[in-house]
Design a protein around this motif. Structure first.
Motif, PDB file in Angstrom:
ATOM      1  N   PHE A 139     122.701 -43.218 -48.465  1.00 44.34           N
ATOM      2  CA  PHE A 139     123.003 -43.857 -49.739  1.00 44.34           C
ATOM      3  C   PHE A 139     124.210 -43.226 -50.445  1.00 44.34           C
TER       4      PHE A 139
ATOM      5  N   PHE B  64     116.495 -45.151 -54.284  1.00 46.23           N
ATOM      6  CA  PHE B  64     117.070 -44.192 -55.228  1.00 46.23           C
ATOM      7  C   PHE B  64     116.776 -44.618 -56.673  1.00 46.23           C
ATOM      8  N   ALA B  65     116.913 -45.922 -56.931  1.00 45.76           N
ATOM      9  CA  ALA B  65     116.680 -46.401 -58.300  1.00 45.76           C
ATOM     10  C   ALA B  65     115.243 -46.125 -58.720  1.00 45.76           C
ATOM     11  N   GLN B  66     114.301 -46.310 -57.800  1.00 50.68           N
ATOM     12  CA  GLN B  66     112.898 -46.042 -58.151  1.00 50.68           C
ATOM     13  C   GLN B  66     112.701 -44.559 -58.490  1.00 50.68           C
ATOM     14  N   PHE B  67     113.376 -43.704 -57.755  1.00 44.47           N
ATOM     15  CA  PHE B  67     113.254 -42.271 -58.021  1.00 44.47           C
ATOM     16  C   PHE B  67     113.979 -41.865 -59.293  1.00 44.47           C
ATOM     17  N   ALA B  68     115.264 -42.235 -59.362  1.00 49.20           N
ATOM     18  CA  ALA B  68     116.139 -41.644 -60.371  1.00 49.20           C
ATOM     19  C   ALA B  68     116.169 -42.423 -61.679  1.00 49.20           C
TER      20      ALA B  68
ATOM     21  N   TYR C  39     111.607 -43.071 -62.072  1.00 45.52           N
ATOM     22  CA  TYR C  39     110.704 -41.950 -61.761  1.00 45.52           C
ATOM     23  C   TYR C  39     109.367 -42.464 -61.235  1.00 45.52           C
TER      24      TYR C  39
ATOM     25  N   VAL D  28     114.332 -37.112 -49.416  1.00 38.88           N
ATOM     26  CA  VAL D  28     113.743 -36.740 -50.702  1.00 38.88           C
ATOM     27  C   VAL D  28     112.221 -36.777 -50.612  1.00 38.88           C
TER      28      VAL D  28
ATOM     29  N   LEU E  68     109.680 -33.681 -51.324  1.00 38.40           N
ATOM     30  CA  LEU E  68     108.541 -33.748 -52.245  1.00 38.40           C
ATOM     31  C   LEU E  68     107.234 -33.446 -51.512  1.00 38.40           C
TER      32      LEU E  68
ATOM     33  N   VAL F  41     106.988 -29.712 -51.346  1.00 28.00           N
ATOM     34  CA  VAL F  41     106.589 -29.139 -52.645  1.00 28.00           C
ATOM     35  C   VAL F  41     105.079 -29.298 -52.825  1.00 28.00           C
ATOM     36  N   THR F  42     104.590 -30.513 -52.560  1.00 22.91           N
ATOM     37  CA  THR F  42     103.158 -30.779 -52.749  1.00 22.91           C
ATOM     38  C   THR F  42     102.311 -29.878 -51.853  1.00 22.91           C
TER      39      THR F  42
ATOM     40  N   VAL G  29     121.402 -31.451 -47.912  1.00 22.17           N
ATOM     41  CA  VAL G  29     121.337 -31.301 -49.364  1.00 22.17           C
ATOM     42  C   VAL G  29     120.005 -31.774 -49.978  1.00 22.17           C
TER      43      VAL G  29
ATOM     44  N   MET H 252     117.815 -29.179 -52.092  1.00 29.23           N
ATOM     45  CA  MET H 252     117.898 -29.244 -53.547  1.00 29.23           C
ATOM     46  C   MET H 252     116.510 -29.273 -54.182  1.00 29.23           C
ATOM     47  N   LEU H 253     115.558 -29.848 -53.457  1.00 30.45           N
ATOM     48  CA  LEU H 253     114.207 -29.947 -54.014  1.00 30.45           C
ATOM     49  C   LEU H 253     113.380 -28.681 -53.808  1.00 30.45           C
ATOM     50  N   VAL H 254     113.684 -27.897 -52.780  1.00 33.00           N
ATOM     51  CA  VAL H 254     112.803 -26.765 -52.494  1.00 33.00           C
ATOM     52  C   VAL H 254     113.478 -25.388 -52.575  1.00 33.00           C
TER      53      VAL H 254
ATOM     54  N   THR I 134     118.252 -36.931 -56.094  1.00 33.96           N
ATOM     55  CA  THR I 134     117.200 -37.330 -57.031  1.00 33.96           C
ATOM     56  C   THR I 134     116.412 -36.096 -57.411  1.00 33.96           C
TER      57      THR I 134
ATOM     58  N   ASN J  49     112.226 -35.122 -60.475  1.00 37.28           N
ATOM     59  CA  ASN J  49     111.209 -35.284 -59.436  1.00 37.28           C
ATOM     60  C   ASN J  49     110.637 -33.935 -59.018  1.00 37.28           C
ATOM     61  N   ARG J  50     111.495 -32.916 -58.978  1.00 34.10           N
ATOM     62  CA  ARG J  50     111.002 -31.584 -58.607  1.00 34.10           C
ATOM     63  C   ARG J  50     110.048 -31.050 -59.678  1.00 34.10           C
TER      64      ARG J  50
ATOM     65  N   ALA K 122     106.824 -32.843 -59.260  1.00 33.04           N
ATOM     66  CA  ALA K 122     106.074 -32.417 -58.076  1.00 33.04           C
ATOM     67  C   ALA K 122     105.483 -31.026 -58.263  1.00 33.04           C
TER      68      ALA K 122
ATOM     69  N   MET L 130     106.323 -37.412 -69.594  1.00 31.56           N
ATOM     70  CA  MET L 130     105.459 -37.178 -68.425  1.00 31.56           C
ATOM     71  C   MET L 130     104.464 -36.042 -68.692  1.00 31.56           C
TER      72      MET L 130
ATOM     73  N   PHE M  68     121.371 -45.639 -64.650  1.00 31.22           N
ATOM     74  CA  PHE M  68     121.332 -44.180 -64.529  1.00 31.22           C
ATOM     75  C   PHE M  68     122.044 -43.471 -65.691  1.00 31.22           C
TER      76      PHE M  68
END
Lengths: 500, 349
Positions: free
Chosen positions: A189, A205-209, A212, A351, A355, A358-359, A446, A450-452, B76, B80-81, B84, B108, B178
């Motif tokens: 993307f 992406f739109a659903q995430f960013a 949410y 992504v 997640l 993380v969970t 990335v 970036m998330l972890v 994203t 989200n982080r 989570a 949230m 956005f």
């Protein structure tokens, strides 16, 4: 399944389940809580058009990488072309940097007027993903041995042998590489977004960013996973994953003779062309001090990035090797289906994998200790990239003659002795290529990082990514140049080791 | 061959181990609840946020661990982080570059109340009365205009120029799903009402306004002369000006009786269950101080201070010299997703 294979199968697949399946599939548990695709707000006209864009883009990039990668691999792995390692290194480098950065370079090179839209997207993604076809085809070419080609060389000119013997045998590997190109391209993307080319993953992406909405993001991702099965079905009759036998002698090398010059020019143009976008970004460095500043700011981080990527690559290769051994040699029920599912696993958006990690790992106690250390990055690379390796290693495993195992068993060798003393050396080059592949992908990764990544321990690619917006142009340029140079080091080391 | 491979394997492990430990040398946030450490997640652009946080580290000796994100490149990341991680939070502070994300995490239930004494002088409209979020150092929505394509006397002065046939196909905005563009669009719905706002966006689409992926892309395309003008944030426009691009920045709708332009404050929130709450509060105090607002005003980000009397460079407008339209940030944030869905359908995004 073979007798006595129960516990090794359980052990390996258990580790695979914990390290790969659980983090990748955990986000999909949200589907159990309700909502049909219609509930995700699907609109066939809009979503269908975007999916058509994604498929068209992925098909074009796949054909381009296959069309370029197959002849390039033949030239670089099986001929007397001068400076082969140099050109191979140049062509591999783009895989080490985040594709968004390549895109910025392409945008500057082609100018926005020409690049915006489909053209810039295809050019960037072709440069980025060409190394995948090269590496997969190269791994396959190394398994084709002198005995296959020597008899044909008696009565056929080398070009004919290349066309009628070598190429058909390398094709399954090239197609496997092309499959993975398709999967990465259809799910990408960032690059299409840079070139304002609208694609289906933008909806995820739109659903995430924007919203949410994790649940709807997962539901929106489902068609993408179904779509990646299409090329698998197409490629099967063409030979991806077809079994072939090989012996352990070294492959033949073809003399280029009169066409050496033309081939050299072609490969040089493509090799330099692959580096041009990065060099174009790097041209913004006006003062040596900027380079030193950037080097100072990333020095230890770069070292740490490479170490973590290296460990991730080792762990992923080890796990893929053991999984392929179980699936090909021990053959528990459902092995074919398990192999078939690796591609959709790899197609799960990064992504979601992040997640899932993380969970899974962010808990008080020992698991939390792992989560807050850089080991979580190693686990991230394993979860993200092992599904890419399993089909590659399994395809090569199938090419090892079963008679070798039988002969060793007659000598009372145990299953583990066969694995380590016979299979490992024979698959050395494939495992090396697989390791290099994961290493380069991990260095440029990335979304999961970036998330972890623990606070303050973000890998170089993430730092580059977060700096590229609104940092002074010279700083971005210096970082680009340093990333490219640093990326060349491990690639060169691997190539040198391989020659040795 | 096997021996060689094994040696190589263990050599790599031996070399990697110290590096891994070195990477992790400062330990993990969960290891200590001491006030010597604070973990901040920020969506503010790293070139602007990092110097501020490093200055805090130097001033206090506190180990500030930073996690950055950027919306620009379509990750994203942080919201989200944070979501989570909510059962075992790792962050103490979330510094959002725009009110949309900052208030979203509050909605949230991810933040806890903290009324910083340093926020006392910040106007009430820019902060939550319970201290679940506090605004500081705002950006403004502005027009960025290419000086080579648009003579000064023809420079658009109002957002409504987006629907003016004179500019058909010659203007651009960022994707209104956005970031600050999303918040701006929702603020227009709040100010004008649904009917007028929907008509505006329908007209904008009919007028051939190009919808780019980000405010940065708006800056780049206008700077490159591909599109005569567009709508972006002050920081993007200022970076282009400082890079010597042929652009000028216009605060829209500043005429007498004009509606003004919305301000987009940064926000800071204390995370619920933060591992270092006291250190988090101290960092929040610092971020909400006039000192930080002055730093950000002088940076390329050129944020507008919300504290009265903060010294700023000449090119940074004080908010009392600017006509901005007042919005209830909490109320607008509550409507963002509903408006986004409407715009998604209206504009075919």
């Amino acid at each position: 399944m073979r007798a006595g294979a129960g516990w090794p199968t359980g052990l390996v697949l258990g580790i695979y389940g914990g390290a790969v399946l659980l983090p990748v599939l955990l986000p999909f548990s949200t589907l159990l809580t309700a909502d049909s695709p219609t509930g995700a707000g699907w609109k066939l006209s809009q979503h269908g058009a975007l999916m058509a864009h994604s498929l068209g883009l992925a098909a074009t990039v796949t054909l381009a990488t296959l069309g370029l990668g197959l002849p390039l691999a033949l030239l670089l792995y099986r001929t007397t072309l001068p400076l082969r390692a140099l050109w191979l290194g140049a062509l591999l480098v783009p895989l080490l940097v985040p594709p968004y950065i390549l895109g910025v370079g392409v945008l500057h090179l082609l100018t926005p007027r020409l690049a915006i839209g489909f053209v810039g997207t295809v050019v960037t993604m072709t440069i980025w993903l060409l190394p995948l076809v090269l590496l997969f085809t190269g791994a396959g070419l190394r398994l084709i041995t002198r005995s296959h080609e020597e008899s044909a060389l008696f009565d056929t000119p080398p070009l004919g042998v290349l066309r009628h013997v070598t190429l058909p045998m390398a094709l399954p590997h090239a197609l496997t590489g092309a499959l993975f190109v398709f999967v990465l391209a259809v799910g990408e993307f960032g690059v299409p977004s840079l070139f304002q080319y609208r694609v289906y993953p933008g909806l995820i992406f739109a659903q995430f960013a924007a919203f949410y909405d994790f649940h709807k993001a997962v539901v929106t991702a489902l068609p993408l996973l179904v779509v990646v099965l299409l090329p698998v079905l197409v490629a099967q009759p063409l030979g991806a994953g077809r079994e072939q036998e090989s012996a352990a002698d070294r492959p033949a090398v073809f003399e280029l003779k009169a066409v050496t010059g033309a081939c050299l020019v072609l490969v040089a143009v493509l090799g330099i062309g692959a580096l041009l976008p990065l060099l174009r970004v790097a041209m913004g460095v006006r003062r040596p001090a900027a380079l030193l500043d950037a080097l100072h700011s990333v020095g230890f981080q770069a070292f740490g990035t490479f170490a973590v990527a290296l460990l991730g690559a080792l762990a992923a290769v080890l796990l893929a090797f053991l999984a392929a051994w179980v699936l090909v040699r021990l053959r528990p029920p459902g092995s074919r289906a398990f192999l078939f599912l690796q591609l959709p696993l790899f197609a799960v958006p990064s992504v979601l994998v992040g997640l899932g990690l993380v969970t899974l790992w962010n808990r008080p106690g020992a698991m939390g200790g792992v989560y807050t250390s850089v080991l979580i990055l190693v686990l991230g690379y394993v979860a993200r990239f092992t599904p890419l390796l399993v089909p590659l290693v399994a395809a090569s495993y199938r090419q090892l003659p079963g008679e070798l195992d039988e002969a060793a068993q007659l000598d009372a060798a145990t299953r583990w002795q066969i694995l380590w003393h016979i299979h490992t050396p024979l698959l050395r080059s494939v495992l090396g290529a697989a390791g290099l592949l994961v290493f380069v992908l991990a260095v440029g990764e990335v979304p999961v990082s970036m998330l972890v990544a623990p606070p303050g321990r973000a890998p170089l690619a993430v730092r580059f990514f977060t700096l590229i917006t609104n940092a002074p142009a010279e700083q971005v340029a210096a970082l680009s140049l340093i990333t490219t140079l640093l990326a060349l080091l491990p690639v060169s080391a691997w190539l040198a080791l391989e020659r040795h | 061959v096997f021996c060689f491979s094994s040696r190589l394997f263990f050599l790599i492990l031996a070399l990697s181990g110290p590096v891994i430990l070195g990477c992790n040398r400062a330990g993990s946030p969960g290891e200590s609840a001491s006030s010597d450490t604070v973990v901040v997640y920020t969506s503010a652009d790293q070139p602007f946020a990092e110097p501020v946080l490093k200055a805090y580290r130097e001033k206090t000796g506190v180990d500030v661990r930073m996690v950055f994100d950027t919306e620009e490149t379509k990750t994203t990341g942080l919201v989200n982080r944070l979501q989570a991680e909510k059962n075992n939070p790792q962050a103490d502070i979330f510094w959002s570059s725009d009110p949309g994300r900052g208030i979203a995490i509050t909605r949230m239930g991810l933040t806890q109340s903290y009324v910083s004494p340093n926020a006392a002088a910040i106007p009430a409209t820019f902060k939550d009365p319970q201290g679940l979020w506090s605004g500081f150092a705002a950006r403004a929505r502005v027009l960025i205009v290419n000086t080579e394509l648009v003579p000064e006397r023809e420079t658009p002065q109002s957002l409504s120029a987006l629907t003016d046939p004179k500019w058909r196909g010659k203007a651009c905005i960022a994707n209104p799903l956005f970031g600050t563009t999303s918040f701006h669009a929702t603020a227009l719905f709040a100010k004008w009402g649904d009917g007028r706002a929907e008509r505006f966006f329908r007209d904008l689409k009919a007028n051939g306004v190009q919808i780019l992926d980000s405010n940065g892309a708006v800056k780049d395309q206008v700077s490159a002369g591909l599109i005569p003008w567009g709508v972006t944030d002050t920081d993007d426009a200022n970076v282009a000006i400082q890079d010597g691009k042929p652009v000028r920045m216009v605060y829209p709708d500043q005429e007498e009786g004009g509606m003004g332009t919305p301000l987009m404050p940064n926000t800071v929130s204390l995370i619920k269950g933060a591992p270092h709450p006291e250190a988090g509060k101290q960092l929040a105090d610092y971020l909400l101080s006039p000192e930080v607002e002055a730093m950000l005003a002088k940076s390329a980000s050129m944020n507008l201070p919300l504290h009265p009397g903060v010294e700023t460079p000449p090119h940074v407008k004080a908010i009392d010299k600017l006509r901005f339209f007042e919005v209830d940030y909490g109320q607008v944030a509550a409507q963002v997703q509903e408006v986004d869905r409407r715009l998604q359908s209206l504009l075919g995004l």
